[in-house]
Design an enzyme around this catalytic site. Structure first.
Site, short mmCIF file in Angstrom:
data_model
loop_
_atom_site.label_atom_id
_atom_site.label_comp_id
_atom_site.label_asym_id
_atom_site.label_seq_id
_atom_site.Cartn_x
_atom_site.Cartn_y
_atom_site.Cartn_z
N ASP A 140 33.29 34.38 50.34
CA ASP A 140 34.44 34.36 51.12
C ASP A 140 34.38 33.86 52.59
OD1 ASP A 140 35.73 35.15 48.89
OD2 ASP A 140 35.51 37.44 49.42
N ARG B 256 37.70 31.49 37.03
CA ARG B 256 37.83 33.03 37.10
C ARG B 256 38.08 33.56 35.85
NH1 ARG B 256 40.49 34.37 42.82
NH2 ARG B 256 38.64 36.14 42.64
N ARG C 273 47.90 36.31 53.17
CA ARG C 273 47.50 37.10 51.95
C ARG C 273 46.21 38.03 52.61
NH1 ARG C 273 46.67 34.07 46.41
NH2 ARG C 273 46.32 36.31 45.88
N CYS D 182 42.66 29.74 39.46
CA CYS D 182 43.32 29.60 40.75
C CYS D 182 42.42 28.32 41.54
CB CYS D 182 43.15 30.65 41.77
SG CYS D 182 41.74 31.31 42.33
N LYS E 66 40.90 44.37 52.98
CA LYS E 66 41.82 43.84 51.79
C LYS E 66 41.30 44.19 50.29
CE LYS E 66 42.20 39.51 50.46
NZ LYS E 66 41.94 38.96 48.83
N ASN E 67 39.89 43.53 50.31
CA ASN E 67 39.25 43.63 48.99
C ASN E 67 38.86 45.00 48.64
OD1 ASN E 67 39.94 41.09 48.44
ND2 ASN E 67 37.88 40.40 48.81
N1 EPU Z 1 32.88 36.10 36.21
C1 EPU Z 1 32.95 35.79 35.22
N2 EPU Z 1 33.31 36.61 34.16
C2 EPU Z 1 34.13 37.46 34.47
C3 EPU Z 1 34.41 37.83 35.85
C4 EPU Z 1 33.74 37.08 36.82
O1 EPU Z 1 31.90 34.81 34.48
O2 EPU Z 1 34.71 38.15 33.74
C5 EPU Z 1 32.26 34.99 37.59
C6 EPU Z 1 33.51 34.44 38.22
O3 EPU Z 1 33.99 33.21 37.39
C7 EPU Z 1 32.60 34.23 39.40
C8 EPU Z 1 31.57 35.18 39.64
O4 EPU Z 1 31.53 35.87 38.26
O5 EPU Z 1 31.84 32.77 39.05
C9 EPU Z 1 32.06 36.48 40.38
O6 EPU Z 1 33.48 36.66 40.24
P1 EPU Z 1 33.94 38.34 40.46
O7 EPU Z 1 34.54 38.73 39.33
O8 EPU Z 1 32.85 38.95 41.37
O9 EPU Z 1 35.00 37.92 41.56
P2 EPU Z 1 36.58 38.65 41.60
O10 EPU Z 1 36.06 40.17 41.35
O11 EPU Z 1 37.48 38.68 41.00
C10 EPU Z 1 36.11 39.51 44.16
C11 EPU Z 1 37.01 39.10 45.33
C12 EPU Z 1 37.06 37.65 45.72
C13 EPU Z 1 35.80 37.40 46.16
C14 EPU Z 1 34.75 37.49 44.68
C15 EPU Z 1 33.17 37.32 44.80
C16 EPU Z 1 38.79 40.63 45.45
C17 EPU Z 1 40.24 41.06 45.40
N3 EPU Z 1 38.48 39.43 45.35
O12 EPU Z 1 36.76 38.59 42.93
O13 EPU Z 1 37.84 37.39 47.17
O14 EPU Z 1 35.42 35.95 46.21
O15 EPU Z 1 35.03 39.06 44.40
O16 EPU Z 1 32.95 38.14 46.36
O17 EPU Z 1 38.00 41.57 45.67
C18 EPU Z 1 39.13 36.41 48.66
O18 EPU Z 1 39.18 37.55 49.14
O19 EPU Z 1 39.46 35.42 49.21
C19 EPU Z 1 38.30 36.44 47.33
C20 EPU Z 1 38.80 35.33 46.55
#
Ligand code: EPU
Length: 454
Positions: free
Chosen positions: A338, A128, A430, A123, A25-26
């Site tokens: 995750d 986030r 999802r 969320c 998915k991701n």
């Molecule tokens: N963060 C910041 N600033 C940003 C972006 C992120 O401080 O601009 C922080 C976040 O708050 C968090 C950390 O950095 O503490 C990591 O967040 P990241 O941006 O890596 O998360 P994401 O890219 O939004 C993806 C996955 C998530 C998974 C996370 C971490 C997808 C669609 N989502 O989210 O997947 O938990 O990486 O590995 O790829 C799930 O599948 O259930 C899910 C939540």
């Protein structure tokens, strides 16, 4: 009366049999958004049938990109094609249903010179923020401001007839919790069409980022280093489609980890096909540490898989009470956030005290209160939880709160004595393709029912 699907699980059955792991998915979500980078068709194979994938198709359609399943060839194949670039507004109504819509920002900005994407809110797993996405795009020269809850991003010097192009730069993308996965994706997509070379430092090393880079390179991008903390992108003027062969999405490491733990928590014996072992090393390390037997096996019918570390056949056997351990979630290659809730379910039945520390999303503990209702012994303190193993969990009605927390509750329900009712399984839909059918096939007593909403 509002009704929603629920799962009814009668626990205590050992899981046995074979399961094939679906495409990730991701990995798929940003890869679908990458179709906005070209006017040629992009074909993705092994796309899982999930609510989030359908939502991403809904995000892309108004942006001029058709996204349809190939019902003639394989239903797992998606055809994406951007034919109209006149609307670059991703509306709040859709973005709030799926945060991954933010992946459209970098591609639209790079190709159209303009993007207006709703700021995703928080969320159930935390605040986030997207500050790092914006920092990275600004470093490429984009002018970005917020207005009415929307991110408005423009290429430098844009005017109706001016050539709009971002420019390559050196960018540090680390934040307080490490790197950002979707932020790295956004910047990598934007840099692919920028003028000059971009170096992304402290890039996310997640295998899904590597898979996206592979797709972009198939489309003509020049990206090296994806999968490491330094990604180098040599910008090109134009990207093309994938060609008729398309791109096959990597296998879902979180789905694989979830079924491995489902097998372990029921003392089962399960073989997983298409298992991305190379992307699960930290998980396998912790599971072997607690006493789960987990090894790649020879798949006689598909011997070539044995050579691909992301598509192996793996057998999971667990036949005794597990040992406790310490788990810390970290960016890849560390233990993934995750799989934290699922690991908590497993350790709640171990023979002793475990500690789980969440270093990615410090508030991702909504499952704790629900697992307590099933008799788990858990004490949360800040971003850690003390898990005191108990001899048994007891079935109870519980409520799913987010995708992975729900998966943790399903695992607890599979091992519990008696009946567990998991409400709000739309969270599970999802990210897991008909999870109840997969678990039934492995011998679990689990049913999907239409239930009054709780
Ligand atoms: N963060 C910041 N600033 C940003 C972006 C992120 O401080 O601009 C922080 C976040 O708050 C968090 C950390 O950095 O503490 C990591 O967040 P990241 O941006 O890596 O998360 P994401 O890219 O939004 C993806 C996955 C998530 C998974 C996370 C971490 C997808 C669609 N989502 O989210 O997947 O938990 O990486 O590995 O790829 C799930 O599948 O259930 C899910 C939540």
């Amino acid at each position: 009366m509002i009704r929603m699907d629920a799962f009814i699980i009668n626990g205590g059955r050992q899981l046995r049999g074979r399961v094939r792991i679906n495409g990730s998915k991701n990995a798929t979500l940003p890869e679908m958004a990458a179709a906005l980078l070209t006017d040629e068709p992009v074909i993705l194979h092994d796309v899982p049938d999930l609510a989030d994938i359908r939502n991403m198709a809904r995000v892309l359609t108004p942006l001029g990109c058709s996204a349809t399943r190939d019902t003639d060839a394989s239903p797992k194949t998606y055809n994406l094609h951007t034919t109209d670039t006149s609307n670059s507004l991703a509306h709040y109504d859709i973005v709030r249903t799926m945060r991954a819509s933010i992946c459209t920002l970098g591609p639209m900005l790079a190709r159209r010179g303009y993007a207006k994407v709703s700021m995703p809110g928080g969320c159930n797993i935390g605040d986030r923020p997207v500050d790092l996405h914006l920092r990275g795009l600004r470093a490429l020269g984009a002018e970005i401001h917020l207005d009415g809850g929307y991110i408005i991003a423009e290429s430098p010097g844009t005017g109706p007839h001016e050539k709009r192009r971002l420019r390559g730069s050196r960018i540090f993308l680390g934040g307080p919790y490490g790197s950002t996965v979707l932020g790295t994706d956004n910047v990598m997509c934007a840099a692919a069409l920028a003028d000059g070379v971009t170096v992304i430092e402290s890039a996310a090393c997640e295998p899904e980022v590597e898979d996206l880079a592979k797709l972009l390179n198939t489309m003509g991008a020049k990206i090296t280093g994806a999968g490491s903390p330094r990604i180098i992108v040599e910008g090109v003027e134009k990207l093309h489609g994938t060609g008729p062969d398309g791109h096959t999405v990597m296998a879902d490491r979180i789905e694989a980890g979830t079924y491995i733990m489902a097998s372990a928590i029921t003392n089962g014996d399960v073989v997983l096909e298409n298992c991305p072992v190379d992307a699960l090393l930290a998980v396998m390390d912790r599971l072997r540490e607690v006493g789960v037997w987990l090894e790649p096996v020879d798949p006689p019918e598909t011997p070539c898989n044995h050579n691909d570390p992301l598509r192996q056949t793996v057998r999971v056997v667990s036949n005794r009470r597990l040992e406790p351990t310490i788990v810390v979630t970290q960016p890849h290659p560390g233990f993934p956030t995750d799989l934290q809730a699922q690991m908590m379910a497993l350790l709640s039945l171990a023979d002793g005290n475990s500690i789980i520390t969440e270093k990615i999303f410090p508030d991702r503990f909504l499952h704790v209160a629900e697992m307590l209702r099933m008799g788990a012994s858990l004490i949360r303190s800040g971003n850690s939880a003390l898990v005191s193993g108990t001899r048994e969990l007891i079935g109870a009605p519980v409520m799913a709160s987010d995708l992975r927390a729900s998966a943790g509750l399903v695992l607890a329900g599979l091992a519990a004595r008696g009946q567990t009712v998991i409400n709000r399984v739309y969270h599970l839909d999802r990210g897991y393709e008909r999870m109840e059918l997969t678990l039934q096939q492995l011998g679990a007593d689990i049913q999907r029912v239409d239930h009054p909403a709780v």
